[in-house]
Design a protein around this motif. Structure first.
Motif, PDB file in Angstrom:
ATOM      1  N   TYR A 133      20.388 -17.499   3.880  1.00 38.91           N
ATOM      2  CA  TYR A 133      21.392 -17.823   2.741  1.00 38.91           C
ATOM      3  C   TYR A 133      22.821 -17.772   3.440  1.00 38.91           C
ATOM      4  N   MET A 134      22.860 -16.843   4.305  1.00 37.46           N
ATOM      5  CA  MET A 134      24.066 -16.391   4.969  1.00 37.46           C
ATOM      6  C   MET A 134      24.569 -17.627   5.389  1.00 37.46           C
ATOM      7  N   LYS A 135      23.769 -18.323   6.330  1.00 38.99           N
ATOM      8  CA  LYS A 135      24.085 -19.261   7.350  1.00 38.99           C
ATOM      9  C   LYS A 135      24.466 -20.480   6.679  1.00 38.99           C
ATOM     10  N   LYS A 136      23.659 -20.767   5.457  1.00 37.53           N
ATOM     11  CA  LYS A 136      24.158 -21.796   4.735  1.00 37.53           C
ATOM     12  C   LYS A 136      25.381 -21.807   3.928  1.00 37.53           C
ATOM     13  N   VAL A 137      25.588 -20.729   3.394  1.00 39.73           N
ATOM     14  CA  VAL A 137      27.121 -20.446   2.743  1.00 39.73           C
ATOM     15  C   VAL A 137      28.162 -20.556   3.982  1.00 39.73           C
ATOM     16  N   PHE A 138      27.762 -19.959   5.242  1.00 39.60           N
ATOM     17  CA  PHE A 138      28.837 -20.191   6.264  1.00 39.60           C
ATOM     18  C   PHE A 138      29.277 -21.574   6.590  1.00 39.60           C
ATOM     19  N   ASN A 139      28.131 -22.513   6.620  1.00 41.74           N
ATOM     20  CA  ASN A 139      28.406 -23.836   6.943  1.00 41.74           C
ATOM     21  C   ASN A 139      29.344 -24.344   5.987  1.00 41.74           C
ATOM     22  N   MET A 140      29.710 -23.955   4.685  1.00 43.29           N
ATOM     23  CA  MET A 140      30.592 -24.618   4.046  1.00 43.29           C
ATOM     24  C   MET A 140      32.043 -24.008   4.217  1.00 43.29           C
ATOM     25  N   TYR A 141      32.094 -22.970   4.749  1.00 40.56           N
ATOM     26  CA  TYR A 141      33.346 -22.133   4.972  1.00 40.56           C
ATOM     27  C   TYR A 141      34.065 -22.306   6.499  1.00 40.56           C
ATOM     28  N   GLU A 142      33.007 -22.515   7.314  1.00 39.25           N
ATOM     29  CA  GLU A 142      33.833 -22.569   8.833  1.00 39.25           C
ATOM     30  C   GLU A 142      34.630 -23.591   9.066  1.00 39.25           C
ATOM     31  N   HIS A 143      34.853 -24.608   8.162  1.00 36.05           N
ATOM     32  CA  HIS A 143      35.778 -25.588   8.562  1.00 36.05           C
ATOM     33  C   HIS A 143      36.982 -25.468   7.874  1.00 36.05           C
ATOM     34  N   TYR A 144      37.184 -24.282   7.155  1.00 36.56           N
ATOM     35  CA  TYR A 144      38.652 -24.023   6.517  1.00 36.56           C
ATOM     36  C   TYR A 144      39.348 -22.810   7.482  1.00 36.56           C
ATOM     37  N   PHE A 145      38.497 -22.204   8.541  1.00 37.61           N
ATOM     38  CA  PHE A 145      39.016 -21.257   9.484  1.00 37.61           C
ATOM     39  C   PHE A 145      39.011 -21.612  10.708  1.00 37.61           C
ATOM     40  N   SER A 146      39.840 -21.044  11.570  1.00 38.41           N
ATOM     41  CA  SER A 146      39.665 -21.143  13.052  1.00 38.41           C
ATOM     42  C   SER A 146      38.740 -19.995  13.790  1.00 38.41           C
ATOM     43  N   LYS A 147      39.180 -18.798  13.064  1.00 38.10           N
ATOM     44  CA  LYS A 147      38.593 -17.522  13.666  1.00 38.10           C
ATOM     45  C   LYS A 147      37.679 -16.908  12.789  1.00 38.10           C
ATOM     46  N   ILE A 148      36.349 -17.726  12.473  1.00 32.72           N
ATOM     47  CA  ILE A 148      35.475 -17.280  11.766  1.00 32.72           C
ATOM     48  C   ILE A 148      34.095 -17.173  12.632  1.00 32.72           C
ATOM     49  N   GLU A 149      33.178 -16.382  12.176  1.00 35.33           N
ATOM     50  CA  GLU A 149      31.763 -16.311  12.790  1.00 35.33           C
ATOM     51  C   GLU A 149      30.880 -15.669  11.972  1.00 35.33           C
ATOM     52  N   TYR A 150      29.761 -15.818  12.078  1.00 33.11           N
ATOM     53  CA  TYR A 150      28.512 -15.055  11.606  1.00 33.11           C
ATOM     54  C   TYR A 150      27.802 -14.375  12.604  1.00 33.11           C
ATOM     55  N   VAL A 151      26.952 -13.467  12.158  1.00 38.59           N
ATOM     56  CA  VAL A 151      26.140 -12.524  13.149  1.00 38.59           C
ATOM     57  C   VAL A 151      25.190 -11.798  12.280  1.00 38.59           C
ATOM     58  N   SER A 152      23.951 -11.433  12.934  1.00 36.86           N
ATOM     59  CA  SER A 152      22.764 -10.940  12.452  1.00 36.86           C
ATOM     60  C   SER A 152      22.085 -10.102  13.293  1.00 36.86           C
ATOM     61  N   SER A 153      21.046  -9.493  12.915  1.00 38.44           N
ATOM     62  CA  SER A 153      20.100  -8.690  13.970  1.00 38.44           C
ATOM     63  C   SER A 153      19.390  -9.470  14.731  1.00 38.44           C
ATOM     64  N   VAL A 154      19.179 -10.879  14.513  1.00 38.40           N
ATOM     65  CA  VAL A 154      18.358 -11.867  15.265  1.00 38.40           C
ATOM     66  C   VAL A 154      19.370 -12.955  15.967  1.00 38.40           C
ATOM     67  N   ASP A 155      20.588 -12.528  15.871  1.00 36.80           N
ATOM     68  CA  ASP A 155      21.482 -13.349  16.801  1.00 36.80           C
ATOM     69  C   ASP A 155      21.516 -12.885  18.210  1.00 36.80           C
ATOM     70  N   SER A 156      21.415 -13.752  19.191  1.00 31.40           N
ATOM     71  CA  SER A 156      21.117 -13.605  20.638  1.00 31.40           C
ATOM     72  C   SER A 156      22.559 -13.157  21.054  1.00 31.40           C
ATOM     73  N   GLU A 157      23.619 -13.625  20.502  1.00 31.40           N
ATOM     74  CA  GLU A 157      25.023 -13.418  21.004  1.00 31.40           C
ATOM     75  C   GLU A 157      25.733 -12.187  20.221  1.00 31.40           C
ATOM     76  N   ARG A 158      24.948 -11.500  19.550  1.00 27.15           N
ATOM     77  CA  ARG A 158      25.372 -10.320  18.649  1.00 27.15           C
ATOM     78  C   ARG A 158      26.422  -9.403  19.351  1.00 27.15           C
ATOM     79  N   HIS A 159      26.044  -8.977  20.356  1.00 31.43           N
ATOM     80  CA  HIS A 159      26.957  -7.900  20.963  1.00 31.43           C
ATOM     81  C   HIS A 159      28.196  -8.741  21.450  1.00 31.43           C
ATOM     82  N   GLU A 160      27.891  -9.866  22.011  1.00 29.14           N
ATOM     83  CA  GLU A 160      29.350 -10.535  22.254  1.00 29.14           C
ATOM     84  C   GLU A 160      30.206 -10.921  21.073  1.00 29.14           C
ATOM     85  N   LYS A 161      29.854 -11.151  20.013  1.00 28.85           N
ATOM     86  CA  LYS A 161      30.499 -11.501  18.836  1.00 28.85           C
ATOM     87  C   LYS A 161      31.151 -10.165  18.428  1.00 28.85           C
TER      88      LYS A 161
END
Length: 428
Positions: free
Chosen positions: A308-336
């Motif tokens: 659900y978070m990813k689907k909502v994120f896809n609608m808002y990422e185009h409005y902001f330059s410094k926006i990201e999402y993260v979760s426990s299954v994100d392989s780039e979690r620590h980098e983010k």
């Protein structure tokens, strides 16, 4: 590096250490298997197979397989512990508050008297600094100390703060994929890593004891006791203790700390009805996020579900330059998370993976579908806000589609802590 107090699989890894006892990796007692590395007795987590080297059936434990395979046909070796005294001086660049000094004294006495304590301290109370004196006196007495937490994120954060304060100490940092480099006299680790030890630690401090899975998994509690000496002192730190945990302590062993170290009250959740759809842009949320950027504020937006978070994120990422999402299954979690700390992200959509362990200035939080969160999660999320002395206030916006008992309980708990802190004169 010496393997003092460790469970060793290969004697070639030893130098001058002494083997205390050897035993099969897995034993069978009264027709039931038991793992001699982690203590697991769940029969569904043992697996039998035919070993061609031994020409016999062998059994191994799947619970602790990531620490090294142990099986019934091969011995493990428990190494004698050693105790080495240290000066263990620490540095603080500020004075402890009255509440922190109170807690520090209680912890010190518990360590000296080999007693157990539960510190029920609000988020942002400065729990890490409260344990410094207890660690110091323990190491000066030659006690082996472990500071542990269920989550890697918390462990890393605590390690950085301890390493900064105890600059001259050899501190082992241990989590999956990262192994200690010293002699295990002072260890910061995930709870799982304590499975590597047997009757070694004289003081175990458990930070965020309520974090998953510790409050749900008796195996990990067993691990803490197995890694400890018979008369070890256990100090548990949490902002949201459950009834099961509190029942393990007498009233005199529970220390309630209702104030943040900077003397400002805890931020209160603001309940706002707002249905966030995954297929339609929500103007109220969009307006809030744009205002956050204008005000130069950081924002965590919490979700109960990754998809659900990813689907909502896809609608808002185009409005902001410094926006990201993260979760426990994100392989780039620590980098983010590193990008967050380096001021390279303004808005982070996240699951409860960031409800603890990350402290930022100028941060506000939004909870989407707050009615789907537990009261402890709401309290922890609200606790992300206003933690820094330079920015002790902020917003906790709780979007919901119906107020629940958990929401009301969380808000009432925060109100009660603020009230108690005022009565004690610990907040303004």
């Amino acid at each position: 590096m010496k393997l003092y107090g460790r469970i060793c699989h290969d004697l070639n890894n030893l130098t001058t250490e002494t083997v205390k006892v050897s035993k099969p990796g897995v034993s069978k007692v009264h027709e039931k298997y038991i793992c001699n590395q982690c203590g697991n007795t769940d029969q569904t987590l043992f697996f039998n197979y035919y070993c061609h080297h031994r020409n016999a059936t062998t059994t191994y434990c799947r619970y602790c397989i990531n620490l090294g395979k142990v099986q019934s046909c091969k011995a493990i070796y428990i190494i004698e512990s050693e105790r080495q005294k240290s000066l263990c001086k620490y540095r603080l660049n500020f004075e402890l508050s009255e509440q922190q000094r109170h807690a520090s004294d209680k912890i010190k006495q518990a360590v000296l008297n080999s007693e157990h304590l539960l510190l029920h301290a609000v988020t942002g109370a400065g729990k890490t600094e409260m344990i410094f004196e207890g660690i110091s006196v323990a190491r000066q007495n030659g006690d082996n100390v472990a500071v542990v937490s269920p989550r890697v994120d918390v462990v890393k954060e605590v390690y950085l703060r301890l390493a900064e304060a105890f600059k001259d100490e050899q501190i082992d940092l241990m989590y999956e994929g990262n192994f200690g480099q010293y002699n295990s006299t002072f260890v910061v680790a995930t709870v799982h890593q304590l499975m590597r030890y047997d009757s070694h630690f004289d003081v175990v401090i458990v930070d965020e004891v309520d974090a998953f899975p510790l409050d749900m998994d008796n195996q990990l509690m067993h691990t803490i006791h197995k890694a400890s000496t018979l008369h070890a002192s256990h100090i548990y730190l949490t902002a949201t203790p459950n009834q099961q945990l509190q029942a393990k302590f007498t009233d005199s062993q529970i220390i309630k700390l209702p104030a943040r170290y900077h003397g400002h009250s805890l931020p209160l959740p603001e309940f706002q009805f707002n249905a966030i759809k995954e297929t339609k842009l929500n103007q109220k949320l969009l307006k809030l996020l744009k205002k956050q950027i204008e005000d130069k504020r950081k924002t965590f937006v919490f979700f109960h579900d990754i998809s659900y978070m990813k689907k909502v994120f896809n609608m808002y990422e185009h409005y902001f330059s410094k926006i990201e999402y993260v979760s426990s299954v994100d392989s780039e979690r620590h980098e983010k998370v590193s990008l967050l700390r380096n001021d390279e992200i303004d808005i982070m959509f996240t699951t409860t993976i960031l409800e603890r362990g990350v402290t930022l200035e100028y941060l506000d939080v939004v909870i989407v579908h707050t009615e789907k969160f537990t009261s402890s999660a709401i309290i922890q999320i609200a606790g992300r806000v206003g933690r820094k002395l330079s920015c002790p206030t902020g917003k906790v916006v709780c979007y919901h589609e119906g107020i629940t008992k958990n929401m009301l309980h969380a808000k009432n708990e925060i109100l009660k802590m603020n009230s108690l802190a005022r009565k004690k004169g610990w907040i303004t």
